[in-house]
Design a protein around this motif. Structure first.
Motif, PDB file in Angstrom:
ATOM      1  N   ILE A 379       0.833  -1.199   0.000  1.00 39.64           N
ATOM      2  CA  ILE A 379       0.000   0.000   0.000  1.00 39.64           C
ATOM      3  C   ILE A 379       0.869   1.250   0.000  1.00 39.64           C
ATOM      4  N   GLU A 380       1.890   1.217   0.853  1.00 34.70           N
ATOM      5  CA  GLU A 380       2.708   2.418   1.004  1.00 34.70           C
ATOM      6  C   GLU A 380       4.068   2.060   1.598  1.00 34.70           C
ATOM      7  N   GLU A 381       5.089   2.767   1.166  1.00 37.75           N
ATOM      8  CA  GLU A 381       6.431   2.687   1.755  1.00 37.75           C
ATOM      9  C   GLU A 381       6.784   4.070   2.282  1.00 37.75           C
ATOM     10  N   ARG A 382       7.236   4.130   3.539  1.00 41.45           N
ATOM     11  CA  ARG A 382       7.492   5.418   4.153  1.00 41.45           C
ATOM     12  C   ARG A 382       8.814   5.395   4.912  1.00 41.45           C
ATOM     13  N   ARG A 383       9.266   6.582   5.312  1.00 41.92           N
ATOM     14  CA  ARG A 383      10.450   6.731   6.160  1.00 41.92           C
ATOM     15  C   ARG A 383      10.073   7.570   7.386  1.00 41.92           C
ATOM     16  N   GLN A 384      11.076   8.072   8.093  1.00 40.26           N
ATOM     17  CA  GLN A 384      10.806   8.879   9.279  1.00 40.26           C
ATOM     18  C   GLN A 384      10.237  10.238   8.888  1.00 40.26           C
ATOM     19  N   SER A 385       9.601  10.906   9.851  1.00 45.72           N
ATOM     20  CA  SER A 385       9.008  12.210   9.594  1.00 45.72           C
ATOM     21  C   SER A 385      10.099  13.234   9.264  1.00 45.72           C
ATOM     22  N   PRO A 386       9.748  14.320   8.574  1.00 47.46           N
ATOM     23  CA  PRO A 386      10.767  15.235   8.046  1.00 47.46           C
ATOM     24  C   PRO A 386      11.514  16.057   9.081  1.00 47.46           C
ATOM     25  N   ASP A 387      11.092  16.010  10.355  1.00 51.45           N
ATOM     26  CA  ASP A 387      11.918  16.655  11.380  1.00 51.45           C
ATOM     27  C   ASP A 387      13.119  15.778  11.742  1.00 51.45           C
ATOM     28  N   HIS A 388      13.189  14.576  11.150  1.00 58.50           N
ATOM     29  CA  HIS A 388      14.353  13.690  11.237  1.00 58.50           C
ATOM     30  C   HIS A 388      14.897  13.541   9.809  1.00 58.50           C
ATOM     31  N   PRO A 389      15.426  14.612   9.222  1.00 58.25           N
ATOM     32  CA  PRO A 389      15.726  14.605   7.783  1.00 58.25           C
ATOM     33  C   PRO A 389      16.812  13.607   7.402  1.00 58.25           C
ATOM     34  N   ILE A 390      16.659  13.072   6.207  1.00 60.53           N
ATOM     35  CA  ILE A 390      17.670  12.179   5.620  1.00 60.53           C
ATOM     36  C   ILE A 390      18.624  13.040   4.809  1.00 60.53           C
ATOM     37  N   LEU A 391      19.881  13.028   5.197  1.00 57.50           N
ATOM     38  CA  LEU A 391      20.894  13.806   4.484  1.00 57.50           C
ATOM     39  C   LEU A 391      21.600  12.892   3.495  1.00 57.50           C
ATOM     40  N   TRP A 392      21.411  13.145   2.228  1.00 54.73           N
ATOM     41  CA  TRP A 392      22.030  12.300   1.200  1.00 54.73           C
ATOM     42  C   TRP A 392      23.549  12.365   1.339  1.00 54.73           C
ATOM     43  N   GLY A 393      24.158  11.204   1.195  1.00 57.93           N
ATOM     44  CA  GLY A 393      25.594  11.100   1.419  1.00 57.93           C
ATOM     45  C   GLY A 393      25.928  10.656   2.825  1.00 57.93           C
ATOM     46  N   VAL A 394      24.918  10.630   3.717  1.00 52.75           N
ATOM     47  CA  VAL A 394      25.103  10.185   5.101  1.00 52.75           C
ATOM     48  C   VAL A 394      24.070   9.097   5.375  1.00 52.75           C
ATOM     49  N   PRO A 395      24.362   7.859   5.002  1.00 50.55           N
ATOM     50  CA  PRO A 395      23.349   6.797   5.112  1.00 50.55           C
ATOM     51  C   PRO A 395      22.863   6.558   6.526  1.00 50.55           C
ATOM     52  N   GLU A 396      23.659   6.922   7.535  1.00 47.13           N
ATOM     53  CA  GLU A 396      23.240   6.732   8.916  1.00 47.13           C
ATOM     54  C   GLU A 396      21.985   7.540   9.273  1.00 47.13           C
TER      55      GLU A 396
END
Length: 408
Positions: A379-396
């Motif tokens: 139905i849907e694939e999601r990640r954490q909310s945007p106040d926990h931003p994913i910084l590209w280049g930093v997979p952690e």
């Protein structure tokens, strides 16, 4: 480049490539220098073997991560104005992406906000922090003071700052494990540790002194809302409920009945208080049980008491060395849940471990479905909310995986 006042660390080509790719960590084995004596926690310049300037960061010889980069801008001066400006960037970002949810959000997410090792959560008028790096620990008083000065412009007057500096990583940084109110002038240091948090129209009693991590998992905010959208009329089992957050969202979203389960007695008691506070006792209950055992017992009964199961376990792995064991744990709970659900039932499943990567998690879910002899309709694939931003280049910074499926 003009002469700079900082000691110089030289890195090998492997480290230089990582830095150019956006990663902010430099490991000790990849470095030589500094070119003159300096103290841990100081700002150092990082250069390639050919002398090319790559950035400036915080030194710590106690840690395997010898330098944590702060900046790749040669014009930056690491004075109070620099830190104020960087905090302002982080707050402006949250105000933009969180909107009315700003008062209950993560304000600083470590490396993703270029504050290596620093976490700051906002629970109304309480700041709850965790500091996992020496350089940030040495500067935290300044950062806390600046936050209390900046937040009134966002409608927040800080009442207290509470530190949850209990992570094992602090020992690797040469720092003690500790917790307590930070004694900034004008702030309270004698509160009971409980605050009411509002999320998706639900009130939670948050215990920021004794609760897990900083007391509440803000990163699932919008995943809980997405899960609740499937709940109307469903009989829901919320596993590893913690404070009852997924369960409460589903009950408020119109579920026929929701059972919240956790092995922790304190978590179950807190969930029950949250059920009562939200007037949901007519459609919710909370029980103390081992989720693995409960799913097995329900499966053996060959009954299908639930048509929607939510799996939100704690991180089964916090290092690369234990990923195989964690994989088995994740697969087992997903397999048992899939066997328990009727055809046409719904499954929400997730992992909050960075080491359980997205491809590995997908592989695990696929194997569990094959072993359960079911198919999954995503139905849907999601990640954490945007106040926990994913910084590209930093997979952690990309750690939370969340999926909604129908079992067919």
């Amino acid at each position: 480049m003009a002469a700079r006042p900082y000691p110089v660390i030289t890195v090998n080509e492997k480290a230089a490539r990582a830095i150019r790719g956006g990663h902010p960590w430099v490991y000790g084995a990849e470095t030589t220098g500094p070119d003159r004596p300096c103290q841990n926690g100081e700002i150092v310049d990082v250069v390639s073997a050919k002398g090319r300037w790559l950035g400036a960061g915080l030194l710590n010889d106690h840690s395997k991560i010898r330098v944590r980069l702060l900046s790749r801008n040669t014009n930056d001066k690491f004075d109070e104005a620099f830190w104020r400006r960087r905090l302002q960037y982080a707050l402006d970002y949250r105000k933009t992406v969180m909107g009315p949810d700003f008062p209950y959000s993560r304000l600083i997410f470590g490396e993703a906000d270029h504050f290596p090792g620093l976490t700051v959560d906002l629970f109304g008028d309480i700041l709850v922090t965790e500091v996992l790096s020496l350089g940030m620990d040495q500067r935290k008083e300044l950062l806390y003071r600046l936050l209390t000065q900046l937040l009134p412009d966002y409608g927040i007057t800080v009442r207290a700052i509470y530190e949850r500096n209990e992570g094992a990583l602090r020992e690797k940084e040469g720092l003690p494990q500790e917790k307590g109110f930070f004694p900034l002038p004008g702030l309270a240091t004698d509160l009971d540790g409980h605050v009411t948090l509002w999320e998706n129209g639900i009130a939670y009693d948050v215990d920021y002194i004794n609760g897990q991590k900083t007391g509440f998992f803000l990163d699932q905010k919008y995943n809980r809302r997405a899960a609740a959208a499937l709940a109307p009329g469903k009989r829901v089992l919320d596993c590893f409920t913690h404070t009852g957050s997924f369960a409460l969202n589903c009950a408020k979203g119109g579920a026929a009945h929701v059972t919240a389960v956790d092995i922790s007695r304190d978590a179950v008691e807190l969930t029950r208080r949250n059920i009562e506070a939200n007037n949901l006792t007519d459609r919710m209950d909370a029980i103390q049980a081992d989720v693995f055992d409960l799913l097995t017992e329900l499966s053996r009964s060959k009954a299908h008491p639930y048509d929607y199961i939510i799996l939100d376990p704690p991180a089964f792995t916090k290092s690369g060395a234990t990923v195989k064991n964690a994989y088995r744990g994740y697969k087992e709970i997903n397999l048992r849940a899939m066997k328990l659900l009727p055809r046409g039932g719904y499954l929400a499943t997730c992992s909050c471990s960075h080491f359980m990567t997205a491809p590995l998690f997908r592989k695990m879910v696929q194997e569990a479905a094959a072993d359960a002899a079911v198919s999954l309709r995503q139905i849907e694939e999601r990640r954490q909310s945007p106040d926990h931003p994913i910084l590209w280049g930093v997979p952690e910074t990309e750690y939370l995986k969340f999926y909604l499926f129908q079992v067919v």
